[in-house]
Design a protein around this motif. Structure first.
Motif, PDB file in Angstrom:
ATOM      1  N   THR A  87      37.059  54.347  39.414  1.00  0.00           N
ATOM      2  CA  THR A  87      35.915  53.662  40.005  1.00  0.00           C
ATOM      3  C   THR A  87      36.023  53.781  41.513  1.00  0.00           C
ATOM      4  OG1 THR A  87      34.741  51.542  40.291  1.00  0.00           O
ATOM      5  CG2 THR A  87      37.133  51.438  39.990  1.00  0.00           C
ATOM      6  N   LEU A  88      34.877  53.793  42.187  1.00  0.00           N
ATOM      7  CA  LEU A  88      34.880  53.813  43.647  1.00  0.00           C
ATOM      8  C   LEU A  88      34.413  52.480  44.225  1.00  0.00           C
ATOM      9  CD1 LEU A  88      33.599  57.425  44.489  1.00  0.00           C
ATOM     10  CD2 LEU A  88      35.923  56.602  44.068  1.00  0.00           C
ATOM     11  N   ASP A  89      34.321  51.451  43.387  1.00  0.00           N
ATOM     12  CA  ASP A  89      34.091  50.102  43.893  1.00  0.00           C
ATOM     13  C   ASP A  89      35.443  49.592  44.388  1.00  0.00           C
ATOM     14  OD1 ASP A  89      33.720  47.389  44.362  1.00  0.00           O
ATOM     15  OD2 ASP A  89      32.388  47.109  42.651  1.00  0.00           O
ATOM     16  N   VAL A  90      35.626  49.580  45.697  1.00  0.00           N
ATOM     17  CA  VAL A  90      36.960  49.356  46.254  1.00  0.00           C
ATOM     18  C   VAL A  90      37.480  47.937  46.072  1.00  0.00           C
ATOM     19  CG1 VAL A  90      36.878  51.243  47.905  1.00  0.00           C
ATOM     20  CG2 VAL A  90      35.923  49.021  48.547  1.00  0.00           C
ATOM     21  N   TYR A  91      36.647  47.014  45.615  1.00  0.00           N
ATOM     22  CA  TYR A  91      37.154  45.685  45.296  1.00  0.00           C
ATOM     23  C   TYR A  91      37.823  45.652  43.922  1.00  0.00           C
ATOM     24  CZ  TYR A  91      34.996  43.521  49.382  1.00  0.00           C
ATOM     25  OH  TYR A  91      34.679  43.162  50.673  1.00  0.00           O
ATOM     26  N   TYR A  92      37.729  46.767  43.188  1.00  0.00           N
ATOM     27  CA  TYR A  92      38.265  46.793  41.837  1.00  0.00           C
ATOM     28  C   TYR A  92      39.331  47.861  41.624  1.00  0.00           C
ATOM     29  CZ  TYR A  92      34.860  43.307  40.579  1.00  0.00           C
ATOM     30  OH  TYR A  92      34.147  42.138  40.511  1.00  0.00           O
ATOM     31  N   PHE A  93      39.961  48.312  42.663  1.00  0.00           N
ATOM     32  CA  PHE A  93      41.216  49.023  42.494  1.00  0.00           C
ATOM     33  C   PHE A  93      42.102  48.725  43.688  1.00  0.00           C
ATOM     34  CE2 PHE A  93      38.491  52.332  44.437  1.00  0.00           C
ATOM     35  CZ  PHE A  93      39.284  52.840  45.431  1.00  0.00           C
ATOM     36  N   THR A  94      43.416  48.735  43.443  1.00  0.00           N
ATOM     37  CA  THR A  94      44.349  48.269  44.462  1.00  0.00           C
ATOM     38  C   THR A  94      45.261  49.361  44.982  1.00  0.00           C
ATOM     39  OG1 THR A  94      46.006  47.628  42.803  1.00  0.00           O
ATOM     40  CG2 THR A  94      44.388  45.966  43.426  1.00  0.00           C
ATOM     41  N   ASP A  95      45.156  50.577  44.436  1.00  0.00           N
ATOM     42  CA  ASP A  95      45.986  51.654  44.962  1.00  0.00           C
ATOM     43  C   ASP A  95      45.666  51.867  46.428  1.00  0.00           C
ATOM     44  OD1 ASP A  95      46.178  54.818  45.511  1.00  0.00           O
ATOM     45  OD2 ASP A  95      47.773  54.161  44.183  1.00  0.00           O
ATOM     46  N   HIS A  96      46.704  52.190  47.211  1.00  0.00           N
ATOM     47  CA  HIS A  96      46.528  52.312  48.656  1.00  0.00           C
ATOM     48  C   HIS A  96      45.538  53.409  49.040  1.00  0.00           C
ATOM     49  CE1 HIS A  96      48.078  51.077  52.602  1.00  0.00           C
ATOM     50  NE2 HIS A  96      47.878  52.327  52.969  1.00  0.00           N
ATOM     51  N   SER A  97      45.349  54.391  48.169  1.00  0.00           N
ATOM     52  CA  SER A  97      44.375  55.436  48.467  1.00  0.00           C
ATOM     53  C   SER A  97      42.965  54.869  48.591  1.00  0.00           C
ATOM     54  CB  SER A  97      44.407  56.525  47.388  1.00  0.00           C
ATOM     55  OG  SER A  97      44.064  55.992  46.121  1.00  0.00           O
ATOM     56  N   GLY A  98      42.740  53.703  47.973  1.00  0.00           N
ATOM     57  CA  GLY A  98      41.434  53.069  48.105  1.00  0.00           C
ATOM     58  C   GLY A  98      41.104  52.678  49.528  1.00  0.00           C
TER      59      GLY A  98
ATOM     60  N   ASN B  84      34.227  36.775  39.354  1.00  0.00           N
ATOM     61  CA  ASN B  84      33.999  38.207  39.543  1.00  0.00           C
ATOM     62  C   ASN B  84      35.295  39.014  39.504  1.00  0.00           C
ATOM     63  OD1 ASN B  84      31.183  38.022  39.736  1.00  0.00           O
ATOM     64  ND2 ASN B  84      31.340  37.371  41.878  1.00  0.00           N
ATOM     65  N   LYS B  85      36.423  38.335  39.534  1.00  0.00           N
ATOM     66  CA  LYS B  85      37.727  38.932  39.243  1.00  0.00           C
ATOM     67  C   LYS B  85      38.038  40.190  40.056  1.00  0.00           C
ATOM     68  CE  LYS B  85      37.723  37.054  34.564  1.00  0.00           C
ATOM     69  NZ  LYS B  85      37.805  37.345  33.096  1.00  0.00           N
ATOM     70  N   ILE B  86      37.790  40.124  41.373  1.00  0.00           N
ATOM     71  CA  ILE B  86      38.247  41.239  42.196  1.00  0.00           C
ATOM     72  C   ILE B  86      39.771  41.262  42.168  1.00  0.00           C
ATOM     73  CG2 ILE B  86      36.203  41.034  43.662  1.00  0.00           C
ATOM     74  CD1 ILE B  86      38.248  40.108  45.908  1.00  0.00           C
ATOM     75  N   LEU B  87      40.355  42.419  42.463  1.00  0.00           N
ATOM     76  CA  LEU B  87      41.797  42.540  42.328  1.00  0.00           C
ATOM     77  C   LEU B  87      42.564  42.079  43.566  1.00  0.00           C
ATOM     78  CD1 LEU B  87      42.123  45.895  40.375  1.00  0.00           C
ATOM     79  CD2 LEU B  87      42.015  43.556  39.519  1.00  0.00           C
ATOM     80  N   LEU B  88      42.002  42.321  44.747  1.00  0.00           N
ATOM     81  CA  LEU B  88      42.711  41.939  45.969  1.00  0.00           C
ATOM     82  C   LEU B  88      42.267  40.545  46.423  1.00  0.00           C
ATOM     83  CD1 LEU B  88      42.753  45.308  47.936  1.00  0.00           C
ATOM     84  CD2 LEU B  88      44.602  44.241  46.654  1.00  0.00           C
TER      85      LEU B  88
END
Length: 500
Positions: free
Chosen positions: A38-49, A119-123
């Motif tokens: 996914t490219l919704d950056v609130y929903y992935f935590t890898d540093h590449s995001g 909304n359960k964002i990861l960060l």
């Protein structure tokens, strides 16, 4: 596989595989091993995001790359009305990539969305300090803090990109994840989940902020899981940009005249974490965790594996972060002491366990070898990041090795607030640690904050909830046609890249 073999494979594929042409086609091709789903950056935590976030979106403020001072980006100015109230004046005339006008509604909608636990964002730690946001007028917003939080501006520079309210209301995270829309120097023009995404220069990017208009027209970010093939792509000019290479790979590429290798200091740290909450595990006992701490040869990992000037880490935070305290508790490499502690714990023959890993597998393997020598038989459980994090927060791994770049945040609060203080990734839930972090986060004085973080750190290290391993040096390899300077926060600001 050797470099020459990787190159031969790529040469064989070259005729059959279409490719962009680098400088000649004004296209920068980046090859890395991360699989974006996914490219919704609130929903992935890898540093590449963070790289995607910084190129495609903007935040209210940013840091000047030369001075480190906070400067306006989507906001032109701000003022502290009180220790818990920030007033922002917003930039006028900014448009999102889809043509929407930027204003206060976008800021209010974004912050309200990401701080809503439903909304359960990861960060979550990026916005957990925010109590409320309100629209004063079309180009003025007020952010209210739950309590004084001296790192507020730091978090707003990187952790809170502003989304277009109308578009996000319409498409949600599924739509934003496939077709992102921001205000940044680049816009996403295509996305193949798990394979690649393509950025095009935003020729209408606004002036006056911290980011310049991009000079390279197109950036292709491609997933390549085989690191040897990745090296071959660079050698055969099918890519111009690699990062997160192992030291051995960097050494091999350095001898090639068309390639420039750069070893860059970072905020990234490697560590071991223990699930201290599982009463059935031997690792729930402090003396067993101390045995592990004495068993691991951290100096050898830094000197022989990471290299490039890497240092053994003795703190929970990165030493370059503001308010990171000096170490007060440390464990010398002492296998005999480790065996003695295991015997006292009733485990003279050691025990079996799994050890989770998601990156830098060679570090995990070194740790496994050290543990084997004192009788701890650890079997590697390697996972991609999303599965790894899920197992982490569900407490399904008794012991694991991981690394973090702290999302580029140059303040120690991100280390303590993400992994301790009863955050989702806190596997100790120690009230002494939690209270010390609470005091630090609410104190304006850097000296006082550092003191409270030291109280937390001394407790963490004494109980060995976390064993710092090493500060990571990031290995990049570029085409010599590319002019690009890495930064310690590991954010690849493609808009600052150019062709020579």
């Amino acid at each position: 596989m050797t470099v020459s073999r990787a190159a031969a494979l790529l040469l064989g594929l070259a005729a059959a595989t279409p490719a962009f042409a680098g400088k000649a086609n004004d296209t920068l091709t980046v090859s890395w091993d991360r699989e974006q789903t996914t490219l919704d950056v609130y929903y992935f935590t890898d540093h590449s995001g963070l790289t995607l976030m910084n190129n495609v979106w903007d935040g209210l403020v940013d840091r000047d790359p030369k001075t480190g001072e906070y400067v306006g980006n989507l906001a032109t100015s701000w003022k502290w009305e009180s220790p818990t109230s920030l007033l922002f004046e917003l930039r006028k005339g900014v448009k999102f990539h889809n043509g929407e006008d930027f204003d206060a509604d976008d800021v209010v909608y974004t912050i309200d969305y990401v701080k809503d636990p439903n909304n359960k964002i990861l960060l979550v730690q990026m916005v957990s300090w925010i109590d409320a946001v309100e629209k004063v007028d079309q180009y003025t917003v007020r952010i209210k803090l739950k309590r004084p939080f001296p790192a507020a501006l730091e978090y707003l520079t990187l952790g809170v990109p502003i989304y277009p309210d109308q578009y996000y209301k319409k498409v949600g995270t599924a739509g934003m994840g496939k077709n992102p829309v921001g205000t940044g120097p680049y816009k996403v023009t295509s996305f193949s989940p798990g394979r690649e995404y393509v950025l095009e220069r935003n020729d209408a990017y606004f002036s006056g902020g911290t980011k310049p208009k991009a000079r390279i027209k197109r950036v292709v970010v491609r997933t390549q899981k085989d690191l040897n093939l990745m090296m071959g792509e660079l050698m055969t000019k099918r890519a111009e940009f690699l990062w997160r290479l192992t030291p051995d790979q960097a050494d091999q590429l350095e001898s090639i005249p068309t390639i420039r290798v750069e070893r860059s200091p970072t905020l990234r740290v490697a560590f071991l974490t223990f699930n201290a909450l599982d009463p059935q595990s031997p690792l729930a006992r402090p003396e067993v965790r101390r045995a592990v701490a004495h068993a691991v040869n951290r100096d050898a990992i830094a000197k022989n594996l990471i290299r490039g000037g890497a240092a053994t880490l003795k703190t929970v935070c990165a030493t370059k972060q503001l308010a990171c305290p000096a170490p007060g508790v440390d464990y010398a490499y002492d296998p005999a002491k480790a065996k003695e502690l295991l015997a006292k714990a009733g485990l003279p023959d050691g025990f079996e366990t799994s050890i989770g890993s998601t990156s830098d597998r060679f570090i995990t393997e070194a740790v496994i070898g050290d543990l084997q020598r004192v009788g701890i038989r650890a079997a590697m459980n390697f996972n991609v990041w999303a599965a790894f994090r899920d197992k982490w927060v569900k407490r399904e791994m008794p012991l694991f090795h991981a690394s973090t770049g702290f999302w580029g945040i140059s303040d120690a609060s991100i280390a303590f607030g993400t992994y301790f203080g009863e955050a989702p990734q806190d596997l100790s839930r120690d009230p002494v640690v939690t209270e010390a972090i609470r005091k630090a986060d609410g104190t304006q004085s850097v000296e006082e904050r550092t003191k409270f973080y030291k109280d937390a750190q001394d407790r963490i290290l004494d109980q060995v909830y976390w064993l710092p391993l090493v500060e990571i040096v990031n290995n990049y390899a570029f085409s010599k046609e590319l002019d690009f300077t890495p930064s310690p926060d590991e954010i690849n600001r493609f808009y600052r890249a150019s062709w020579k």
